[in-house]
Write a protein that holds these residues in place. Structure first.
Motif, PDB file in Angstrom:
ATOM      1  N   TRP A  51     -18.884 -12.416  13.616  1.00  0.00           N
ATOM      2  CA  TRP A  51     -17.568 -11.994  14.095  1.00  0.00           C
ATOM      3  C   TRP A  51     -17.572 -10.473  13.993  1.00  0.00           C
ATOM      4  O   TRP A  51     -17.947  -9.921  12.970  1.00  0.00           O
ATOM      5  CB  TRP A  51     -16.523 -12.595  13.181  1.00  0.00           C
ATOM      6  N   TYR A  52     -17.179  -9.792  15.049  1.00  0.00           N
ATOM      7  CA  TYR A  52     -17.011  -8.346  14.951  1.00  0.00           C
ATOM      8  C   TYR A  52     -15.716  -7.943  15.644  1.00  0.00           C
ATOM      9  O   TYR A  52     -15.240  -8.640  16.549  1.00  0.00           O
ATOM     10  CB  TYR A  52     -18.218  -7.565  15.481  1.00  0.00           C
ATOM     11  N   ASP A  53     -15.121  -6.873  15.149  1.00  0.00           N
ATOM     12  CA  ASP A  53     -13.851  -6.431  15.716  1.00  0.00           C
ATOM     13  C   ASP A  53     -13.740  -4.914  15.693  1.00  0.00           C
ATOM     14  O   ASP A  53     -14.429  -4.240  14.935  1.00  0.00           O
ATOM     15  CB  ASP A  53     -12.661  -7.072  14.985  1.00  0.00           C
ATOM     16  N   PHE A  54     -12.868  -4.410  16.562  1.00  0.00           N
ATOM     17  CA  PHE A  54     -12.519  -2.997  16.665  1.00  0.00           C
ATOM     18  C   PHE A  54     -10.996  -2.939  16.655  1.00  0.00           C
ATOM     19  O   PHE A  54     -10.367  -3.546  17.515  1.00  0.00           O
ATOM     20  CB  PHE A  54     -13.053  -2.388  17.968  1.00  0.00           C
ATOM     21  N   MET A  55     -10.399  -2.231  15.680  1.00  0.00           N
ATOM     22  CA  MET A  55      -8.946  -2.242  15.515  1.00  0.00           C
ATOM     23  C   MET A  55      -8.401  -0.820  15.363  1.00  0.00           C
ATOM     24  O   MET A  55      -9.073   0.052  14.814  1.00  0.00           O
ATOM     25  CB  MET A  55      -8.542  -3.044  14.275  1.00  0.00           C
ATOM     26  N   GLY A  56      -7.171  -0.611  15.807  1.00  0.00           N
ATOM     27  CA  GLY A  56      -6.434   0.621  15.588  1.00  0.00           C
ATOM     28  C   GLY A  56      -5.088   0.289  14.956  1.00  0.00           C
ATOM     29  O   GLY A  56      -4.448  -0.692  15.340  1.00  0.00           O
ATOM     30  N   TYR A  57      -4.649   1.080  13.961  1.00  0.00           N
ATOM     31  CA  TYR A  57      -3.438   0.782  13.201  1.00  0.00           C
ATOM     32  C   TYR A  57      -2.504   1.978  13.124  1.00  0.00           C
ATOM     33  O   TYR A  57      -2.938   3.131  13.105  1.00  0.00           O
ATOM     34  CB  TYR A  57      -3.786   0.403  11.752  1.00  0.00           C
ATOM     35  N   LEU A  58      -1.205   1.692  13.000  1.00  0.00           N
ATOM     36  CA  LEU A  58      -0.170   2.634  12.618  1.00  0.00           C
ATOM     37  C   LEU A  58       0.395   2.118  11.304  1.00  0.00           C
ATOM     38  O   LEU A  58       0.697   0.926  11.185  1.00  0.00           O
ATOM     39  CB  LEU A  58       0.956   2.685  13.656  1.00  0.00           C
ATOM     40  N   GLY A  59       0.537   2.999  10.301  1.00  0.00           N
ATOM     41  CA  GLY A  59       1.012   2.510   9.022  1.00  0.00           C
ATOM     42  C   GLY A  59       1.741   3.546   8.209  1.00  0.00           C
ATOM     43  O   GLY A  59       1.869   4.709   8.610  1.00  0.00           O
ATOM     44  N   TRP A  60       2.222   3.104   7.053  1.00  0.00           N
ATOM     45  CA  TRP A  60       2.944   3.958   6.119  1.00  0.00           C
ATOM     46  C   TRP A  60       2.512   3.601   4.717  1.00  0.00           C
ATOM     47  O   TRP A  60       2.414   2.420   4.372  1.00  0.00           O
ATOM     48  CB  TRP A  60       4.445   3.746   6.269  1.00  0.00           C
ATOM     49  N   SER A  61       2.260   4.617   3.891  1.00  0.00           N
ATOM     50  CA  SER A  61       1.850   4.370   2.518  1.00  0.00           C
ATOM     51  C   SER A  61       2.759   5.127   1.555  1.00  0.00           C
ATOM     52  O   SER A  61       3.201   6.233   1.843  1.00  0.00           O
ATOM     53  CB  SER A  61       0.379   4.760   2.361  1.00  0.00           C
ATOM     54  N   TYR A  62       3.040   4.468   0.435  1.00  0.00           N
ATOM     55  CA  TYR A  62       3.813   5.051  -0.668  1.00  0.00           C
ATOM     56  C   TYR A  62       2.911   5.069  -1.883  1.00  0.00           C
ATOM     57  O   TYR A  62       2.332   4.045  -2.242  1.00  0.00           O
ATOM     58  CB  TYR A  62       5.048   4.205  -0.993  1.00  0.00           C
ATOM     59  N   LYS A  63       2.807   6.212  -2.526  1.00  0.00           N
ATOM     60  CA  LYS A  63       1.971   6.314  -3.717  1.00  0.00           C
ATOM     61  C   LYS A  63       2.804   6.830  -4.874  1.00  0.00           C
ATOM     62  O   LYS A  63       3.345   7.930  -4.820  1.00  0.00           O
ATOM     63  CB  LYS A  63       0.765   7.216  -3.450  1.00  0.00           C
ATOM     64  N   PHE A  64       2.919   6.005  -5.900  1.00  0.00           N
ATOM     65  CA  PHE A  64       3.647   6.338  -7.100  1.00  0.00           C
ATOM     66  C   PHE A  64       2.648   6.564  -8.224  1.00  0.00           C
ATOM     67  O   PHE A  64       1.445   6.465  -8.030  1.00  0.00           O
ATOM     68  CB  PHE A  64       4.625   5.213  -7.454  1.00  0.00           C
ATOM     69  N   THR A  65       3.124   6.838  -9.405  1.00  0.00           N
ATOM     70  CA  THR A  65       2.233   7.104 -10.529  1.00  0.00           C
ATOM     71  C   THR A  65       1.387   5.889 -10.876  1.00  0.00           C
ATOM     72  O   THR A  65       0.198   6.011 -11.126  1.00  0.00           O
ATOM     73  CB  THR A  65       3.045   7.547 -11.751  1.00  0.00           C
ATOM     74  N   TYR A  66       1.992   4.704 -10.888  1.00  0.00           N
ATOM     75  CA  TYR A  66       1.268   3.513 -11.328  1.00  0.00           C
ATOM     76  C   TYR A  66       0.950   2.526 -10.216  1.00  0.00           C
ATOM     77  O   TYR A  66       0.012   1.761 -10.327  1.00  0.00           O
ATOM     78  CB  TYR A  66       2.064   2.784 -12.415  1.00  0.00           C
ATOM     79  N   ILE A  67       1.744   2.521  -9.162  1.00  0.00           N
ATOM     80  CA  ILE A  67       1.593   1.521  -8.108  1.00  0.00           C
ATOM     81  C   ILE A  67       1.566   2.203  -6.752  1.00  0.00           C
ATOM     82  O   ILE A  67       2.347   3.128  -6.493  1.00  0.00           O
ATOM     83  CB  ILE A  67       2.750   0.505  -8.161  1.00  0.00           C
ATOM     84  N   ASN A  68       0.688   1.739  -5.868  1.00  0.00           N
ATOM     85  CA  ASN A  68       0.619   2.219  -4.494  1.00  0.00           C
ATOM     86  C   ASN A  68       0.932   1.052  -3.567  1.00  0.00           C
ATOM     87  O   ASN A  68       0.529  -0.084  -3.823  1.00  0.00           O
ATOM     88  CB  ASN A  68      -0.769   2.762  -4.162  1.00  0.00           C
ATOM     89  N   LEU A  69       1.607   1.346  -2.475  1.00  0.00           N
ATOM     90  CA  LEU A  69       1.982   0.330  -1.500  1.00  0.00           C
ATOM     91  C   LEU A  69       1.648   0.838  -0.107  1.00  0.00           C
ATOM     92  O   LEU A  69       1.732   2.036   0.151  1.00  0.00           O
ATOM     93  CB  LEU A  69       3.485   0.052  -1.570  1.00  0.00           C
TER      94      LEU A  69
END
Length: 191
Positions: free
Chosen positions: A135-153
């Motif tokens: 299985w092979y794939d090619f993907m493009g994404y739009l995203g948002w990340s939140y980075k805190f001291t202990y947890i990242n989302l």
């Protein structure tokens, strides 16, 4: 619906309990994908996903997404007459246009997976055919990340092209190439 409500409440509790002090966004982050894991358990196809983000700078980071699918013959609602094993990883680059190492990002990735498909006869549980392929794939994404001291989302959505080489089977994508949509939700930690 109750499961979705529990996931949302858990996600919000993580956000509120995270200490929002200034974060060093140049550290490696490892994320798990709990929503995909719970969906997979419910459908009889456990899917173990993770994402590893290794920053080159506050603008760009290397992404690796190792994952594993293993169908459970007696509990498989998603694929009625096939057993599926998929093992491999996606690799790509995540770009943060603001240069903060968090917030809005663009991501491009390619994936390569070993795929084993066993056709089964549900009446007597005999294997009808075995296909070992890629299985092979090619993907493009739009995203948002939140980075805190202990947890990242992070959360993103993407569109791409997936191909499964080899012969045809009852597995949805076998023997063809098609467009595929994807959505991810990751909860992780920095090291």
């Amino acid at each position: 619906m109750k499961l979705l409500r529990k996931i949302v409440i858990f996600f919000l509790l993580l956000v509120f309990t995270a200490n929002a002090q200034e974060q060093d966004n140049t550290r490696t982050s490892v994320y798990l994908h709990p929503a995909i894991f719970l969906f997979g358990l419910n459908s009889g196809l456990p899917m173990i996903y993770s994402t590893v983000e290794v920053p080159f700078s506050l603008y760009n980071a290397l992404i690796a997404k190792p994952n594993l699918w293993i169908s459970m013959r007696d509990k498989n609602d998603l694929f009625d007459n096939v057993d599926v094993l998929r093992l491999g990883s996606d690799f790509g680059i995540r770009h943060y246009p603001t240069g903060k190492g968090e917030g809005f990002y663009l991501q491009g990735q390619i994936g390569l997976y070993y795929l084993s498909i066993k056709e089964i006869d549900n009446g007597n549980q005999d294997d009808l055919a075995k296909i070992k392929t890629f299985w092979y794939d090619f993907m493009g994404y739009l995203g948002w990340s939140y980075k805190f001291t202990y947890i990242n989302l992070y959360s993103d959505t993407g569109l791409g092209y997936v191909c499964v080489t080899g012969g045809k089977s009852s597995f949805k994508y076998s023997g063809e190439c098609t467009l595929m949509w994807d959505f991810n939700l990751g909860i992780g930690f920095s090291f």
